[in-house]
Design an enzyme around this catalytic site. Structure first.
Site, mmCIF file in Angstrom:
data_model
loop_
_atom_site.group_PDB
_atom_site.id
_atom_site.type_symbol
_atom_site.label_atom_id
_atom_site.label_comp_id
_atom_site.label_asym_id
_atom_site.label_seq_id
_atom_site.Cartn_x
_atom_site.Cartn_y
_atom_site.Cartn_z
ATOM 1 N N HIS A 114 -2.366 7.635 -7.983
ATOM 2 C CA HIS A 114 -1.379 8.411 -8.719
ATOM 3 C C HIS A 114 -0.735 7.581 -9.832
ATOM 4 C CE1 HIS A 114 -0.710 11.551 -5.288
ATOM 5 N NE2 HIS A 114 -1.924 11.577 -5.797
ATOM 6 N N GLU A 157 2.327 6.979 -10.687
ATOM 7 C CA GLU A 157 3.450 6.119 -10.327
ATOM 8 C C GLU A 157 2.951 4.806 -9.734
ATOM 9 O OE1 GLU A 157 2.786 9.321 -9.558
ATOM 10 O OE2 GLU A 157 4.558 10.240 -8.668
#
Length: 161
Positions: A79, A81
């Site tokens: 992901h 992040e």
């Protein structure tokens, strides 16, 4: 009296714009997510987008959302992040702000908390009813991470490349 222009973009517009631009690098045909981590003095520390880890070809791994676990994207993708946290090479992210185009999942929330990030500014929360997002919110609240929804200004930003 100053003659500076007054129609410049805000810090939130700038950093969410960088996150949105980062999302455009994602090759995921379903969901493109971008992230920008910023210091307290408004300096970009790191960026990321969702995709496969370094060395894992975008052509050799699956982008599907369904089917057997080893034949869909979920075991393989990183992901935005987590990519932004792992991409940072400058030391500590303590006290920083993370701008992200999609509310973080529970796994990313763990990394955000452990990295010492103090605030999350998110745009979309389209998975708010999913267990992973509910768990994420619980952990972020327990850890004292400030969370706020990005407030759209309606301003259109155009970049010509």
């Amino acid at each position: 009296m100053s003659d500076k222009r007054t129609d410049y973009i805000s810090w939130d517009e700038y950093f969410m714009g960088v996150a949105a631009l980062s999302a455009m690098r994602s090759k995921d045909p379903h969901t493109q997510v971008g992230c920008c981590i910023v210091s307290g003095d408004h300096k970009i520390l790191s960026m990321g987008y969702n995709g496969f880890p370094r060395g894992c070809s975008d052509d050799d791994f699956p982008w599907r959302r369904d089917g057997e676990p080893l034949c869909n994207k979920y075991f393989y993708t990183t992901h935005s992040e987590l990519n932004a946290i792992l991409n940072y090479r400058g030391g500590s992210l303590e006290g920083s702000t993370l701008y992200v185009t999609l509310f973080p999942c529970n796994e990313c929330a763990k990394a955000i908390i452990q990295a010492g990030i103090a605030e999350i500014v998110y745009d979309s929360d389209k998975y708010e009813k999913e267990a992973s997002t509910i768990a994420s919110r619980r952990m972020l609240k327990a850890a004292g991470i400030r969370v706020r929804k990005y407030q759209h200004t309606g301003r259109r930003l155009t970049v010509e490349v």
